[in-house]
Each structure stands twice: as C-alpha cells, then as structure tokens.
Design a protein around this motif. Structure first.
Motif, PDB file in Angstrom:
ATOM      1  N   ASN A 159      54.864  43.702  35.360  1.00  0.00           N
ATOM      2  CA  ASN A 159      54.038  44.421  34.561  1.00  0.00           C
ATOM      3  C   ASN A 159      53.947  45.989  34.973  1.00  0.00           C
ATOM      4  OD1 ASN A 159      53.666  42.781  32.357  1.00  0.00           O
ATOM      5  ND2 ASN A 159      51.828  41.709  33.493  1.00  0.00           N
ATOM      6  N   ALA A 160      53.858  46.022  36.240  1.00  0.00           N
ATOM      7  CA  ALA A 160      53.689  47.362  36.781  1.00  0.00           C
ATOM      8  C   ALA A 160      54.856  48.228  36.604  1.00  0.00           C
ATOM      9  CB  ALA A 160      53.363  47.368  38.191  1.00  0.00           C
ATOM     10  N   LYS A 161      55.852  47.546  36.774  1.00  0.00           N
ATOM     11  CA  LYS A 161      57.297  48.218  36.728  1.00  0.00           C
ATOM     12  C   LYS A 161      57.674  48.529  35.251  1.00  0.00           C
ATOM     13  CE  LYS A 161      62.300  47.483  37.459  1.00  0.00           C
ATOM     14  NZ  LYS A 161      63.285  46.723  37.815  1.00  0.00           N
ATOM     15  N   ALA A 162      57.383  47.619  34.356  1.00  0.00           N
ATOM     16  CA  ALA A 162      57.567  47.879  32.853  1.00  0.00           C
ATOM     17  C   ALA A 162      56.714  48.791  32.361  1.00  0.00           C
ATOM     18  CB  ALA A 162      56.924  46.385  32.112  1.00  0.00           C
ATOM     19  N   GLY A 163      55.561  48.936  32.893  1.00  0.00           N
ATOM     20  CA  GLY A 163      54.389  50.066  32.530  1.00  0.00           C
ATOM     21  C   GLY A 163      54.729  51.447  33.007  1.00  0.00           C
ATOM     22  N   GLY A 164      55.858  51.582  33.977  1.00  0.00           N
ATOM     23  CA  GLY A 164      55.873  52.837  34.435  1.00  0.00           C
ATOM     24  C   GLY A 164      55.061  53.207  35.756  1.00  0.00           C
ATOM     25  N   PHE A 165      54.230  52.151  36.324  1.00  0.00           N
ATOM     26  CA  PHE A 165      53.413  52.540  37.257  1.00  0.00           C
ATOM     27  C   PHE A 165      54.253  52.231  38.908  1.00  0.00           C
ATOM     28  CE2 PHE A 165      50.591  51.139  34.168  1.00  0.00           C
ATOM     29  CZ  PHE A 165      49.430  51.878  34.120  1.00  0.00           C
ATOM     30  N   GLU A 166      53.891  53.027  39.827  1.00  0.00           N
ATOM     31  CA  GLU A 166      54.531  53.088  41.092  1.00  0.00           C
ATOM     32  C   GLU A 166      53.509  52.140  41.816  1.00  0.00           C
ATOM     33  OE1 GLU A 166      54.863  55.768  45.054  1.00  0.00           O
ATOM     34  OE2 GLU A 166      54.988  56.690  43.176  1.00  0.00           O
ATOM     35  N   ILE A 167      54.023  51.036  42.540  1.00  0.00           N
ATOM     36  CA  ILE A 167      53.205  50.255  43.606  1.00  0.00           C
ATOM     37  C   ILE A 167      53.313  50.847  44.814  1.00  0.00           C
ATOM     38  CG2 ILE A 167      52.851  48.001  44.584  1.00  0.00           C
ATOM     39  CD1 ILE A 167      54.641  47.076  42.384  1.00  0.00           C
ATOM     40  N   GLY A 168      51.903  51.446  45.431  1.00  0.00           N
ATOM     41  CA  GLY A 168      51.793  52.474  46.396  1.00  0.00           C
ATOM     42  C   GLY A 168      51.318  51.269  47.707  1.00  0.00           C
ATOM     43  N   ASP A 169      51.154  50.023  47.430  1.00  0.00           N
ATOM     44  CA  ASP A 169      50.744  49.220  48.409  1.00  0.00           C
ATOM     45  C   ASP A 169      50.920  47.841  48.197  1.00  0.00           C
ATOM     46  OD1 ASP A 169      50.269  48.234  51.133  1.00  0.00           O
ATOM     47  OD2 ASP A 169      48.150  48.708  51.166  1.00  0.00           O
ATOM     48  N   ASP A 170      51.476  46.947  48.715  1.00  0.00           N
ATOM     49  CA  ASP A 170      51.752  45.744  48.234  1.00  0.00           C
ATOM     50  C   ASP A 170      51.617  44.754  49.512  1.00  0.00           C
ATOM     51  OD1 ASP A 170      52.689  43.304  47.059  1.00  0.00           O
ATOM     52  OD2 ASP A 170      54.426  44.072  46.268  1.00  0.00           O
ATOM     53  N   ALA A 171      50.417  43.854  49.216  1.00  0.00           N
ATOM     54  CA  ALA A 171      50.213  43.323  50.575  1.00  0.00           C
ATOM     55  C   ALA A 171      49.593  41.806  50.326  1.00  0.00           C
ATOM     56  CB  ALA A 171      49.121  43.899  51.483  1.00  0.00           C
ATOM     57  N   LEU A 172      50.127  40.777  51.456  1.00  0.00           N
ATOM     58  CA  LEU A 172      49.647  39.579  51.283  1.00  0.00           C
ATOM     59  C   LEU A 172      48.415  39.491  52.111  1.00  0.00           C
ATOM     60  CD1 LEU A 172      52.645  37.438  50.987  1.00  0.00           C
ATOM     61  CD2 LEU A 172      51.235  37.918  49.195  1.00  0.00           C
ATOM     62  N   ALA A 173      47.235  38.870  51.913  1.00  0.00           N
ATOM     63  CA  ALA A 173      46.057  38.586  52.752  1.00  0.00           C
ATOM     64  C   ALA A 173      45.962  37.218  53.108  1.00  0.00           C
ATOM     65  CB  ALA A 173      44.969  39.114  52.075  1.00  0.00           C
ATOM     66  N   GLY A 174      45.446  36.935  54.415  1.00  0.00           N
ATOM     67  CA  GLY A 174      44.975  35.624  54.585  1.00  0.00           C
ATOM     68  C   GLY A 174      44.462  35.132  53.555  1.00  0.00           C
ATOM     69  N   PHE A 175      44.674  33.772  53.358  1.00  0.00           N
ATOM     70  CA  PHE A 175      44.138  32.991  52.418  1.00  0.00           C
ATOM     71  C   PHE A 175      42.506  32.766  52.748  1.00  0.00           C
ATOM     72  CE2 PHE A 175      42.567  28.949  50.216  1.00  0.00           C
ATOM     73  CZ  PHE A 175      43.146  29.333  49.001  1.00  0.00           C
ATOM     74  N   VAL A 176      41.629  33.156  51.741  1.00  0.00           N
ATOM     75  CA  VAL A 176      40.309  33.173  51.836  1.00  0.00           C
ATOM     76  C   VAL A 176      39.783  32.000  51.065  1.00  0.00           C
ATOM     77  CG1 VAL A 176      38.272  34.319  51.263  1.00  0.00           C
ATOM     78  CG2 VAL A 176      40.059  35.652  52.087  1.00  0.00           C
ATOM     79  N   ARG A 177      39.096  31.265  51.609  1.00  0.00           N
ATOM     80  CA  ARG A 177      38.357  29.932  50.914  1.00  0.00           C
ATOM     81  C   ARG A 177      37.105  30.128  50.391  1.00  0.00           C
ATOM     82  NH1 ARG A 177      38.939  23.507  52.106  1.00  0.00           N
ATOM     83  NH2 ARG A 177      37.598  22.852  50.618  1.00  0.00           N
ATOM     84  N   ILE A 178      37.018  30.127  49.087  1.00  0.00           N
ATOM     85  CA  ILE A 178      35.508  30.464  48.686  1.00  0.00           C
ATOM     86  C   ILE A 178      34.758  29.140  48.335  1.00  0.00           C
ATOM     87  CG2 ILE A 178      34.224  31.267  46.876  1.00  0.00           C
ATOM     88  CD1 ILE A 178      36.546  33.279  46.300  1.00  0.00           C
ATOM     89  N   GLU A 179      33.884  28.813  49.338  1.00  0.00           N
ATOM     90  CA  GLU A 179      33.013  27.504  49.338  1.00  0.00           C
ATOM     91  C   GLU A 179      32.030  27.690  47.906  1.00  0.00           C
ATOM     92  OE1 GLU A 179      33.503  25.015  51.339  1.00  0.00           O
ATOM     93  OE2 GLU A 179      35.012  25.874  52.438  1.00  0.00           O
TER      94      GLU A 179
END
Length: 199
Positions: A159-179
């Motif tokens: 969607n970002a690419k199709a909308g002409g947006f630049e992706i400045g940062d793209d990161a995976l975070a450690g999984f956070v479990r929400i109790e």
C-alpha cells in the motif's frame, strides 16, 4: 465412530461453550452425516512451536475428522504443513491471508478480508494520509516478529508503494504478548528520524 471436531487454541469458555452449543444442536438433530459429534480440545498455550505436535496427535492418535482452528495467524501457519500432509480440511479462525503461501484447497478462513487480503488492514490509513495537505512523504513500519505482524506488514509495504510513500524505517520488533487486562503494549526499538516529520 463419532466425527471428532478439533479446536486448538486457548480453550476458553466462550470458544468451547459456543462449539458445545453447536455440537449439542447438531447431535439433537441426529448428528453430522448420521453420526454424533464429539469435541476434542487442546491448549496450544499460544506457542507456535506446540502446534505441529498437537495437530499430529489430533490426526494420528485422536483420529479427528474435521479441524476447526487453530486460532490466529501465528498458530495456523505451523499447523498447515501437518494438515496438508494428512489431506484434511480445516477452518482457520482469525488467520490473516495464510493460504497465500500454501495455496491449499482444503483451507477455509473465517477472516473477512475479501480479495484484498493483507492490503485491507492499511488501505484506509494510506487513503487518509494521501488526502492530507501537505501529504506525508515518508512512513515508518514496525511489526511484531511473528507470522501475523509480518503478513500484515507485507500488505502495508504494498500500500505504501502504491500510494507513492517512501518507507523510511522498516523494522521487526520482538513479539510482545499482551496479557488480559493490559491496555497497551510497549514498542521497543522504534527509530524515527526527526527530519521525517518536517516533510
């Protein structure tokens, strides 16, 4: 021999109770294909590494006929190879676009994303962002390092690419479990360049 219906996931009262109501209703009407329905439940403890063993047990030891579950993308993905090798049909509960990888004809999903699949999660956000004046140029993406986060982020990138947006940062975070009862998750490792906000 009873048709045994499997439900994997945290066997909470809402889920198991709903299936029990269905079972009782079906059995009161003569069963499924003339046989009474029996339910088999296992708790996968929301741990993807437990899922293949549970599904092997359901299929090889318990000999279930129909699989309902597991619940959520992170649990459905590791179940699919076991289900596919057994040539069983399954109904995935709340799994996001999981069959895009497997293309398994015996998989059915209860997520109503339509033809857009993973694009549906962020499409409206990008439409709204594109309508702003001035239009933002750069977006930062952060996703949980788990199947659901990665899958949804794939659609967000498209969607970002199709909308002409630049992706400045793209990161995976450690999984956070929400109790249960916790209202927010803390995002760790979010880097934002200050000048991105000036554009």
């Amino acid at each position: 021999n009873c048709p045994e219906i499997e439900y994997s996931g945290n066997p909470n009262p809402a889920a198991t109770g709903t299936l029990a109501i269905w079972r009782d209703d079906v059995n009161a009407k003569g069963g499924l294909l003339g046989r009474p329905v029996e339910l088999v439940f296992y708790d996968d403890q929301s741990n993807p590494s437990n899922v293949p063993g549970i599904y092997s047990k359901l299929l090889d030891v318990d000999k279930v006929d129909l699989l309902v579950g597991p619940y959520a993308t992170n649990m459905v993905a590791p179940a699919m190879p076991v289900i596919m090798s057994a040539k069983k049909t399954t109904i995935g509960l709340m799994a996001t676009y999981i069959n895009r990888q497997f293309k398994y004809p015996g998989y059915f999903s209860m997520v109503s994303l339509g033809e857009e699949g993973t694009l549906a999660f962020s499409k409206g956000w990008f439409e709204l962002a594109a309508a702003q004046n001035p239009k933002p140029k750069t977006v930062a993406l952060i996703a949980a390092d788990a199947e659901f986060g990665k899958t949804v982020c794939d659609g967000t990138r498209e969607n970002a690419k199709a909308g002409g947006f630049e992706i400045g940062d793209d990161a995976l975070a450690g999984f956070v479990r929400i109790e249960a009862g916790v209202g927010a998750a803390v995002l760790v490792d979010l880097r934002v360049a200050a000048d991105d906000f000036d554009e």
